[in-house]
Design a protein around this motif. Sequence first.
Motif, PDB file in Angstrom:
ATOM      1  N   MET A   1       1.338  -1.200   0.237  1.00  0.00           N
ATOM      2  CA  MET A   1       0.003  -0.136   0.300  1.00  0.00           C
ATOM      3  C   MET A   1       0.684   0.915   0.362  1.00  0.00           C
ATOM      4  O   MET A   1       2.030   1.153   0.824  1.00  0.00           O
ATOM      5  CB  MET A   1      -0.421  -0.189   0.681  1.00  0.00           C
ATOM      6  CG  MET A   1      -2.234   1.507   1.776  1.00  0.00           C
ATOM      7  SD  MET A   1      -3.456   1.158   2.552  1.00  0.00           S
ATOM      8  CE  MET A   1      -2.485   1.246   4.068  1.00  0.00           C
ATOM      9  N   GLY A   2       0.594   2.310  -0.878  1.00  0.00           N
ATOM     10  CA  GLY A   2       1.237   3.429  -1.042  1.00  0.00           C
ATOM     11  C   GLY A   2       0.815   4.814   0.746  1.00  0.00           C
ATOM     12  O   GLY A   2       0.054   4.012   0.937  1.00  0.00           O
ATOM     13  N   ARG A   3       2.316   5.261   0.323  1.00  0.00           N
ATOM     14  CA  ARG A   3       1.910   6.418   1.225  1.00  0.00           C
ATOM     15  C   ARG A   3       1.266   7.431   1.007  1.00  0.00           C
ATOM     16  O   ARG A   3       0.939   7.701  -0.314  1.00  0.00           O
ATOM     17  CB  ARG A   3       3.673   7.033   1.827  1.00  0.00           C
ATOM     18  CG  ARG A   3       4.676   5.521   1.955  1.00  0.00           C
ATOM     19  CD  ARG A   3       5.372   6.299   2.535  1.00  0.00           C
ATOM     20  NE  ARG A   3       5.182   7.354   3.247  1.00  0.00           N
ATOM     21  CZ  ARG A   3       7.574   7.698   3.467  1.00  0.00           C
ATOM     22  NH1 ARG A   3       8.120   7.917   3.347  1.00  0.00           N
ATOM     23  NH2 ARG A   3       6.816   8.629   4.428  1.00  0.00           N
ATOM     24  N   GLY A   4       0.131   8.106   1.902  1.00  0.00           N
ATOM     25  CA  GLY A   4      -0.568   9.360   1.286  1.00  0.00           C
ATOM     26  C   GLY A   4       0.068  10.216   2.244  1.00  0.00           C
ATOM     27  O   GLY A   4       0.948  10.609   1.850  1.00  0.00           O
ATOM     28  N   THR A   5      -0.512  11.165   1.002  1.00  0.00           N
ATOM     29  CA  THR A   5       0.084  12.564   1.310  1.00  0.00           C
ATOM     30  C   THR A   5       1.055  13.383   2.455  1.00  0.00           C
ATOM     31  O   THR A   5       1.502  13.432   2.387  1.00  0.00           O
ATOM     32  CB  THR A   5      -0.798  13.760   0.411  1.00  0.00           C
ATOM     33  OG1 THR A   5      -1.084  13.023  -0.365  1.00  0.00           O
ATOM     34  CG2 THR A   5      -0.310  15.187  -0.114  1.00  0.00           C
ATOM     35  N   ALA A   6       0.060  12.681   3.154  1.00  0.00           N
ATOM     36  CA  ALA A   6      -0.097  13.606   5.617  1.00  0.00           C
ATOM     37  C   ALA A   6       0.999  12.416   5.188  1.00  0.00           C
ATOM     38  O   ALA A   6       1.884  13.737   6.758  1.00  0.00           O
ATOM     39  CB  ALA A   6      -1.123  13.435   5.787  1.00  0.00           C
ATOM     40  N   ASP A   7       1.927  11.862   4.547  1.00  0.00           N
ATOM     41  CA  ASP A   7       3.060  10.909   5.335  1.00  0.00           C
ATOM     42  C   ASP A   7       4.393  11.357   4.896  1.00  0.00           C
ATOM     43  O   ASP A   7       4.954  11.842   5.467  1.00  0.00           O
ATOM     44  CB  ASP A   7       2.527   9.395   4.905  1.00  0.00           C
ATOM     45  CG  ASP A   7       2.405   8.478   5.517  1.00  0.00           C
ATOM     46  OD1 ASP A   7       1.642   8.496   6.829  1.00  0.00           O
ATOM     47  OD2 ASP A   7       1.487   7.497   4.763  1.00  0.00           O
ATOM     48  N   LEU A   8       3.595  12.345   3.845  1.00  0.00           N
ATOM     49  CA  LEU A   8       5.156  13.192   3.176  1.00  0.00           C
ATOM     50  C   LEU A   8       5.035  14.599   3.352  1.00  0.00           C
ATOM     51  O   LEU A   8       6.261  15.061   3.612  1.00  0.00           O
ATOM     52  CB  LEU A   8       4.616  13.387   1.750  1.00  0.00           C
ATOM     53  CG  LEU A   8       4.990  11.501   0.768  1.00  0.00           C
ATOM     54  CD1 LEU A   8       4.767  12.107  -0.400  1.00  0.00           C
ATOM     55  CD2 LEU A   8       6.385  10.908   0.461  1.00  0.00           C
ATOM     56  N   ILE A   9       4.115  15.127   4.661  1.00  0.00           N
ATOM     57  CA  ILE A   9       4.536  16.370   4.938  1.00  0.00           C
ATOM     58  C   ILE A   9       4.975  15.879   6.412  1.00  0.00           C
ATOM     59  O   ILE A   9       5.042  15.477   7.664  1.00  0.00           O
ATOM     60  CB  ILE A   9       3.397  16.889   5.044  1.00  0.00           C
ATOM     61  CG1 ILE A   9       2.341  17.098   3.856  1.00  0.00           C
ATOM     62  CG2 ILE A   9       3.249  18.069   5.923  1.00  0.00           C
ATOM     63  CD1 ILE A   9       0.273  17.365   4.544  1.00  0.00           C
ATOM     64  N   ARG A  10       6.422  16.809   6.431  1.00  0.00           N
ATOM     65  CA  ARG A  10       6.816  17.056   8.000  1.00  0.00           C
ATOM     66  C   ARG A  10       7.996  19.138   8.042  1.00  0.00           C
ATOM     67  O   ARG A  10       8.268  19.062   6.682  1.00  0.00           O
ATOM     68  CB  ARG A  10       7.554  15.871   7.828  1.00  0.00           C
ATOM     69  CG  ARG A  10       7.478  14.562   7.359  1.00  0.00           C
ATOM     70  CD  ARG A  10       8.328  13.844   8.539  1.00  0.00           C
ATOM     71  NE  ARG A  10       8.049  12.437   8.293  1.00  0.00           N
ATOM     72  CZ  ARG A  10       7.785  11.583   8.517  1.00  0.00           C
ATOM     73  NH1 ARG A  10       6.631  12.369  10.008  1.00  0.00           N
ATOM     74  NH2 ARG A  10       6.707  10.374   8.408  1.00  0.00           N
ATOM     75  N   HIS A  11       7.086  19.235   9.450  1.00  0.00           N
ATOM     76  CA  HIS A  11       7.958  21.080   9.251  1.00  0.00           C
ATOM     77  C   HIS A  11       8.159  20.490  10.242  1.00  0.00           C
ATOM     78  O   HIS A  11       8.110  20.047  11.416  1.00  0.00           O
ATOM     79  CB  HIS A  11       6.441  21.703   9.218  1.00  0.00           C
ATOM     80  CG  HIS A  11       5.475  21.899   7.921  1.00  0.00           C
ATOM     81  ND1 HIS A  11       6.143  22.193   6.934  1.00  0.00           N
ATOM     82  CD2 HIS A  11       4.614  21.677   7.863  1.00  0.00           C
ATOM     83  CE1 HIS A  11       5.468  22.352   6.561  1.00  0.00           C
ATOM     84  NE2 HIS A  11       4.201  22.016   6.741  1.00  0.00           N
ATOM     85  N   ALA A  12       9.470  20.732  10.421  1.00  0.00           N
ATOM     86  CA  ALA A  12      10.086  20.607  11.560  1.00  0.00           C
ATOM     87  C   ALA A  12      10.320  22.329  11.906  1.00  0.00           C
ATOM     88  O   ALA A  12      10.796  22.724  11.710  1.00  0.00           O
ATOM     89  CB  ALA A  12      11.665  20.295  11.293  1.00  0.00           C
ATOM     90  N   GLY A  13      10.706  22.351  13.614  1.00  0.00           N
ATOM     91  CA  GLY A  13      10.441  23.813  14.362  1.00  0.00           C
ATOM     92  C   GLY A  13      11.352  23.258  15.679  1.00  0.00           C
ATOM     93  O   GLY A  13      11.546  22.100  16.163  1.00  0.00           O
ATOM     94  N   SER A  14      11.638  24.683  16.627  1.00  0.00           N
ATOM     95  CA  SER A  14      11.997  24.248  17.993  1.00  0.00           C
ATOM     96  C   SER A  14      11.854  25.661  18.795  1.00  0.00           C
ATOM     97  O   SER A  14      10.569  26.335  17.966  1.00  0.00           O
ATOM     98  CB  SER A  14      13.338  24.271  17.518  1.00  0.00           C
ATOM     99  OG  SER A  14      14.227  25.514  17.257  1.00  0.00           O
ATOM    100  N   CYS A  15      11.881  25.517  19.964  1.00  0.00           N
ATOM    101  CA  CYS A  15      11.528  26.771  20.730  1.00  0.00           C
ATOM    102  C   CYS A  15      12.789  27.380  20.161  1.00  0.00           C
ATOM    103  O   CYS A  15      13.894  26.879  19.565  1.00  0.00           O
ATOM    104  CB  CYS A  15      11.493  26.401  22.042  1.00  0.00           C
ATOM    105  SG  CYS A  15      12.611  25.745  21.986  1.00  0.00           S
TER     106      CYS A  15
END
Length: 120
Positions: free
Chosen positions: A1-15
């Motif tokens: 089964m393929g990966r959905g679009t949400a699986d590809l979204i990754r935003h990294a942040g920090s304090c």
Amino acid sequence: MGRGTADLIRHAGSCHCGRIRAELRDQPQEAGECNCSLCRRTGALWHYCSPTLVTITGDCTGYIQGDRTLTNWHCGTCGIATHWTILDDSSYDRMGINLRLFDPALWQDLPRRLIDGASF
């Protein structure tokens, strides 16, 4: 089964100091500006989503507001508001994450939605 679009979204942040790291696996469509007594003082911009779409690492400090419904989390070193979680209702599948932890390109052009938390 393929990966959905949400699986590809990754935003990294920090304090500010970097001791708290956040990963958001969602694409915000708006930024919530709450006028409650806490949010108006921190200046946070909120994105609301399922806790399954957020990973927080580091040692956050929690503050429970007077109505005892939410835990508001922040970095114990630099004081930056990071996120909030529901205090005691595990069926509530929503949390807030401070968009200001992330690169401004993620949130600066998002439409703002006023949350009238002062009236709650």
